[in-house]
Scaffold this motif. Structure first.
Motif, PDB file in Angstrom:
ATOM      1  N   LEU A  16       5.354   4.609  -0.035  1.00 42.55           N
ATOM      2  CA  LEU A  16       3.963   4.210  -0.213  1.00 42.55           C
ATOM      3  C   LEU A  16       3.842   2.708  -0.058  1.00 42.55           C
ATOM      4  O   LEU A  16       4.841   1.996  -0.051  1.00 42.55           O
ATOM      5  N   ASP A  17       2.622   2.225   0.052  1.00 39.15           N
ATOM      6  CA  ASP A  17       2.364   0.796   0.004  1.00 39.15           C
ATOM      7  C   ASP A  17       1.683   0.501  -1.328  1.00 39.15           C
ATOM      8  O   ASP A  17       1.158   1.400  -1.985  1.00 39.15           O
ATOM      9  N   LEU A  18       1.725  -0.760  -1.722  1.00 36.39           N
ATOM     10  CA  LEU A  18       1.191  -1.174  -3.015  1.00 36.39           C
ATOM     11  C   LEU A  18       0.264  -2.367  -2.815  1.00 36.39           C
ATOM     12  O   LEU A  18       0.698  -3.409  -2.326  1.00 36.39           O
ATOM     13  N   VAL A  19      -1.015  -2.192  -3.180  1.00 40.15           N
ATOM     14  CA  VAL A  19      -1.982  -3.288  -3.130  1.00 40.15           C
ATOM     15  C   VAL A  19      -2.021  -3.912  -4.519  1.00 40.15           C
ATOM     16  O   VAL A  19      -2.305  -3.232  -5.506  1.00 40.15           O
TER      17      VAL A  19
ATOM     18  N   CYS B 208      -0.674  -6.635  -0.023  1.00 37.23           N
ATOM     19  CA  CYS B 208      -0.245  -5.253   0.168  1.00 37.23           C
ATOM     20  C   CYS B 208       1.168  -5.279   0.719  1.00 37.23           C
ATOM     21  O   CYS B 208       1.439  -5.925   1.729  1.00 37.23           O
ATOM     22  N   THR B 209       2.065  -4.585   0.032  1.00 39.36           N
ATOM     23  CA  THR B 209       3.466  -4.556   0.431  1.00 39.36           C
ATOM     24  C   THR B 209       3.947  -3.119   0.560  1.00 39.36           C
ATOM     25  O   THR B 209       3.412  -2.212  -0.078  1.00 39.36           O
ATOM     26  N   GLN B 210       4.952  -2.935   1.384  1.00 43.51           N
ATOM     27  CA  GLN B 210       5.576  -1.629   1.533  1.00 43.51           C
ATOM     28  C   GLN B 210       6.565  -1.437   0.391  1.00 43.51           C
ATOM     29  O   GLN B 210       7.345  -2.336   0.093  1.00 43.51           O
ATOM     30  N   THR B 211       6.537  -0.276  -0.265  1.00 43.28           N
ATOM     31  CA  THR B 211       7.486  -0.014  -1.343  1.00 43.28           C
ATOM     32  C   THR B 211       8.674   0.794  -0.864  1.00 43.28           C
ATOM     33  O   THR B 211       9.732   0.737  -1.463  1.00 43.28           O
TER      34      THR B 211
ATOM     35  N   GLY C 169       1.724   2.441   5.555  1.00 44.70           N
ATOM     36  CA  GLY C 169       1.092   1.880   6.735  1.00 44.70           C
ATOM     37  C   GLY C 169      -0.091   0.981   6.404  1.00 44.70           C
ATOM     38  O   GLY C 169      -0.546   0.217   7.253  1.00 44.70           O
ATOM     39  N   THR C 170      -0.598   1.056   5.180  1.00 38.03           N
ATOM     40  CA  THR C 170      -1.733   0.231   4.781  1.00 38.03           C
ATOM     41  C   THR C 170      -1.389  -1.252   4.883  1.00 38.03           C
ATOM     42  O   THR C 170      -2.210  -2.058   5.312  1.00 38.03           O
ATOM     43  N   ALA C 171      -0.163  -1.614   4.520  1.00 41.83           N
ATOM     44  CA  ALA C 171       0.235  -3.024   4.534  1.00 41.83           C
ATOM     45  C   ALA C 171       0.150  -3.636   5.925  1.00 41.83           C
ATOM     46  O   ALA C 171      -0.087  -4.840   6.057  1.00 41.83           O
ATOM     47  N   ASP C 172       0.302  -2.819   6.957  1.00 38.26           N
ATOM     48  CA  ASP C 172       0.279  -3.333   8.325  1.00 38.26           C
ATOM     49  C   ASP C 172      -1.048  -3.994   8.684  1.00 38.26           C
ATOM     50  O   ASP C 172      -1.075  -4.937   9.477  1.00 38.26           O
TER      51      ASP C 172
ATOM     52  N   GLY D 267       0.010  -8.424 -17.950  1.00 41.38           N
ATOM     53  CA  GLY D 267      -1.405  -8.107 -17.823  1.00 41.38           C
ATOM     54  C   GLY D 267      -2.118  -8.929 -16.772  1.00 41.38           C
ATOM     55  O   GLY D 267      -3.342  -8.977 -16.742  1.00 41.38           O
ATOM     56  N   ASP D 268      -1.359  -9.590 -15.901  1.00 40.95           N
ATOM     57  CA  ASP D 268      -1.958 -10.448 -14.879  1.00 40.95           C
ATOM     58  C   ASP D 268      -2.402  -9.702 -13.635  1.00 40.95           C
ATOM     59  O   ASP D 268      -3.336 -10.123 -12.961  1.00 40.95           O
ATOM     60  N   THR D 269      -1.700  -8.624 -13.284  1.00 40.95           N
ATOM     61  CA  THR D 269      -2.004  -7.922 -12.042  1.00 40.95           C
ATOM     62  C   THR D 269      -2.019  -6.413 -12.221  1.00 40.95           C
ATOM     63  O   THR D 269      -1.400  -5.868 -13.129  1.00 40.95           O
ATOM     64  N   LEU D 270      -2.739  -5.763 -11.302  1.00 41.72           N
ATOM     65  CA  LEU D 270      -2.714  -4.306 -11.173  1.00 41.72           C
ATOM     66  C   LEU D 270      -2.244  -3.993  -9.768  1.00 41.72           C
ATOM     67  O   LEU D 270      -2.490  -4.751  -8.831  1.00 41.72           O
ATOM     68  N   GLY D 271      -1.568  -2.860  -9.611  1.00 38.21           N
ATOM     69  CA  GLY D 271      -1.107  -2.420  -8.310  1.00 38.21           C
ATOM     70  C   GLY D 271      -1.597  -1.017  -8.025  1.00 38.21           C
ATOM     71  O   GLY D 271      -1.371  -0.094  -8.812  1.00 38.21           O
ATOM     72  N   PHE D 272      -2.294  -0.849  -6.918  1.00 37.99           N
ATOM     73  CA  PHE D 272      -2.835   0.441  -6.493  1.00 37.99           C
ATOM     74  C   PHE D 272      -1.900   1.043  -5.450  1.00 37.99           C
ATOM     75  O   PHE D 272      -1.613   0.405  -4.436  1.00 37.99           O
TER      76      PHE D 272
END
Length: 134
Positions: A19-22, A77-80, A65-68, A55-60
């Motif tokens: 998955l990717d992570l935003v 957005c990074t690839q996990t 392929g979203t990171a591309d 508590g600084d960030t959230l990751g969806f």
């Protein structure tokens, strides 16, 4: 059995997909979660969401392929590639103090990137408006 390119630890929960992570600031991310939940009937549900221990960030979690093509200012957005993700575990899915805000088993599929992009934009506008009222 065919390899899926995912990682799991022995005895852990369900195989983690690639998955990717935003990642976004927590305030904007929490607003986006609310926006997506309110409009879920029209746009689709919010998927699993991680929070960092500070508590600084959230990751969806979003489809691979979203990171591309992700280019929304103020987010990343990074690839996990499934690294560190073990769905169904009772413990935190990754090292450190990261944990689930919305665990996979509670919300279902990943968040649609276009729905997330729209919700993050709306959240940024709401936050800006609220901050300008002070």
């Amino acid at each position: 059995m065919e390899s899926t390119g995912t990682n799991t630890a022995p005895g852990s929960g369900v195989v983690a997909p690639e998955l990717d992570l935003v990642t976004v600031p927590a305030r904007q991310g929490l607003e986006a979660v609310d926006i997506i939940r309110r409009s879920a009937g029209r746009s689709g549900p919010v998927g699993p969401v991680l929070h960092d221990g500070s508590g600084d960030t959230l990751g969806f979690l979003v489809p691979p392929g979203t990171a591309d093509g992700w280019d929304l200012p103020g987010s990343a957005c990074t690839q996990t590639d499934g690294r560190g993700m073990r769905f169904g575990d009772a413990v935190s899915p990754t090292a450190g103090a990261t944990g689930w805000l919305l665990p996979p088993e509670a919300v279902g599929p990943v968040t649609d990137p276009e729905v997330l992009r729209a919700a993050l934009g709306e959240a940024a506008r709401l936050i800006e408006a609220a901050d300008n009222c002070r």
